[in-house]
Enzyme design. Structure first.
Site, short mmCIF file in Angstrom:
data_model
loop_
_atom_site.label_atom_id
_atom_site.label_comp_id
_atom_site.label_asym_id
_atom_site.label_seq_id
_atom_site.Cartn_x
_atom_site.Cartn_y
_atom_site.Cartn_z
N LYS A 43 -74.57 -33.90 53.55
CA LYS A 43 -75.64 -33.08 54.14
C LYS A 43 -76.96 -33.35 53.41
O LYS A 43 -78.00 -33.54 54.04
CB LYS A 43 -75.28 -31.61 54.05
CG LYS A 43 -76.38 -30.69 54.50
CD LYS A 43 -76.04 -29.24 54.18
CE LYS A 43 -77.23 -28.35 54.41
NZ LYS A 43 -77.95 -27.98 53.22
N ASN B 28 -80.60 -35.21 55.00
CA ASN B 28 -81.94 -34.65 54.93
C ASN B 28 -82.85 -35.47 54.02
O ASN B 28 -84.04 -35.63 54.30
CB ASN B 28 -81.89 -33.19 54.49
CG ASN B 28 -81.41 -32.29 55.60
OD1 ASN B 28 -81.59 -32.59 56.78
ND2 ASN B 28 -80.80 -31.18 55.25
N ARG C 271 -84.16 -38.52 55.85
CA ARG C 271 -85.29 -38.17 56.71
C ARG C 271 -86.56 -37.96 55.90
O ARG C 271 -87.64 -38.41 56.27
CB ARG C 271 -84.94 -36.94 57.54
CG ARG C 271 -83.87 -37.25 58.58
CD ARG C 271 -83.35 -36.04 59.33
NE ARG C 271 -84.40 -35.25 59.91
CZ ARG C 271 -84.37 -33.91 60.00
NH1 ARG C 271 -83.34 -33.24 59.52
NH2 ARG C 271 -85.35 -33.25 60.56
N HIS D 138 -90.24 -54.56 66.62
CA HIS D 138 -89.20 -55.33 65.94
C HIS D 138 -87.87 -54.63 66.15
O HIS D 138 -87.79 -53.40 66.02
CB HIS D 138 -89.54 -55.44 64.44
CG HIS D 138 -88.65 -56.38 63.71
ND1 HIS D 138 -87.33 -56.10 63.43
CD2 HIS D 138 -88.89 -57.61 63.19
CE1 HIS D 138 -86.79 -57.11 62.77
NE2 HIS D 138 -87.73 -58.05 62.61
N ARG E 140 -85.24 -54.18 64.45
CA ARG E 140 -84.61 -53.46 63.34
C ARG E 140 -85.59 -52.52 62.64
O ARG E 140 -85.30 -52.04 61.54
CB ARG E 140 -84.01 -54.46 62.34
CG ARG E 140 -82.79 -55.19 62.89
CD ARG E 140 -82.20 -56.16 61.89
NE ARG E 140 -83.12 -57.20 61.44
CZ ARG E 140 -83.41 -58.32 62.10
NH1 ARG E 140 -82.83 -58.55 63.27
NH2 ARG E 140 -84.24 -59.21 61.62
N GLY F 112 -91.56 -29.69 56.66
CA GLY F 112 -91.30 -28.25 56.62
C GLY F 112 -89.86 -27.93 56.91
O GLY F 112 -89.01 -28.82 57.01
N CYS G 291 -84.57 -26.74 55.04
CA CYS G 291 -83.68 -27.71 54.40
C CYS G 291 -84.39 -28.97 53.93
O CYS G 291 -84.20 -29.40 52.79
CB CYS G 291 -82.57 -28.13 55.38
SG CYS G 291 -81.42 -26.82 55.78
N TYR H 188 -92.67 -25.73 61.98
CA TYR H 188 -92.40 -26.93 61.19
C TYR H 188 -91.87 -28.09 62.01
O TYR H 188 -91.84 -29.23 61.52
CB TYR H 188 -91.48 -26.61 60.01
CG TYR H 188 -90.01 -26.49 60.33
CD1 TYR H 188 -89.18 -27.59 60.33
CD2 TYR H 188 -89.45 -25.25 60.61
CE1 TYR H 188 -87.83 -27.49 60.60
CE2 TYR H 188 -88.10 -25.13 60.88
CZ TYR H 188 -87.30 -26.24 60.87
OH TYR H 188 -85.98 -26.13 61.16
N ARG I 105 -90.94 -21.55 58.67
CA ARG I 105 -90.53 -21.63 57.27
C ARG I 105 -90.97 -22.96 56.66
O ARG I 105 -90.73 -24.02 57.24
CB ARG I 105 -89.01 -21.47 57.14
CG ARG I 105 -88.53 -20.07 57.44
CD ARG I 105 -87.05 -19.99 57.36
NE ARG I 105 -86.45 -20.72 58.49
CZ ARG I 105 -85.14 -20.90 58.65
NH1 ARG I 105 -84.30 -20.43 57.75
NH2 ARG I 105 -84.69 -21.55 59.69
#
Length: 170
Positions: free
Chosen positions: A16, A20, A23, A54, A56, A67, A70, A125, A133
């Site tokens: 988990k 995150n 990202r 491209h 890839r 925001g 998590c 967010y 949040r």
């Protein structure tokens, strides 16, 4: 795809956090591209659109920061007790500093136009939710207010936000 994948508790929690963090690091990369290309006088959105041809490459669009409950926190959980993880820490720093950099550009544009009011378009967010949040819009708003600008906002999903006037009509 609906599969239950076996893992021990520590591995499951790390997965988990890794999702995150992945990202967050990619958002930091896009935000860094925006800052570098701004210095070079290149439109980052045009450059990203071309780079993404491209097969890839899938560079995210830069934004005002990160925001939510998590994404801005999970990377710290992953590296808090480790010596390694400099890239993750740097990405967090990039994304934490991004709202101030964006706010500075807004302030500069307002001053150039002798404007005393600004409107923030979208304060949640992420799109299509009312969740504010850890939104990067809040430090942007605070920076602009501290520098003498009247701030209003429009977000079709957010009805009230820190007592800031919500624009419903143009």
């Amino acid at each position: 795809s609906g599969k239950l994948l076996p893992a021990n508790v520590l591995t499951a929690e790390c997965v988990k956090l890794m999702e995150n963090t992945f990202r967050d690091v990619n958002i930091a990369l896009a935000n860094t591209f925006a800052q570098v290309l701004d210095e070079l006088g290149v439109d980052v959105f045009d450059a990203i659109a071309l780079a993404n041809h491209h097969p890839r490459v899938n560079i995210l669009k830069p934004g005002a920061g990160v925001g939510g409950h998590c994404l801005a926190i999970d990377p710290w959980f992953l590296v808090q007790d480790t010596r390694e993880g400099d890239l993750i820490r740097l990405a967090r720093t990039v994304n934490e500093e991004r709202p101030t950099k964006v706010a500075s550009k807004i302030l500069q544009a307002a001053q150039t136009r002798s404007a005393s009011k600004v409107i923030l378009l979208g304060v949640a967010y992420k799109p299509d939710v009312d969740d504010t949040r850890e939104t990067p819009a809040w430090p942007i708003c605070q920076f602009l207010q501290k520098n003498g600008l009247e701030v209003r906002f429009h977000d079709p999903f957010v009805k009230e936000w820190h007592g800031i006037h919500r624009m419903t009509e143009w």
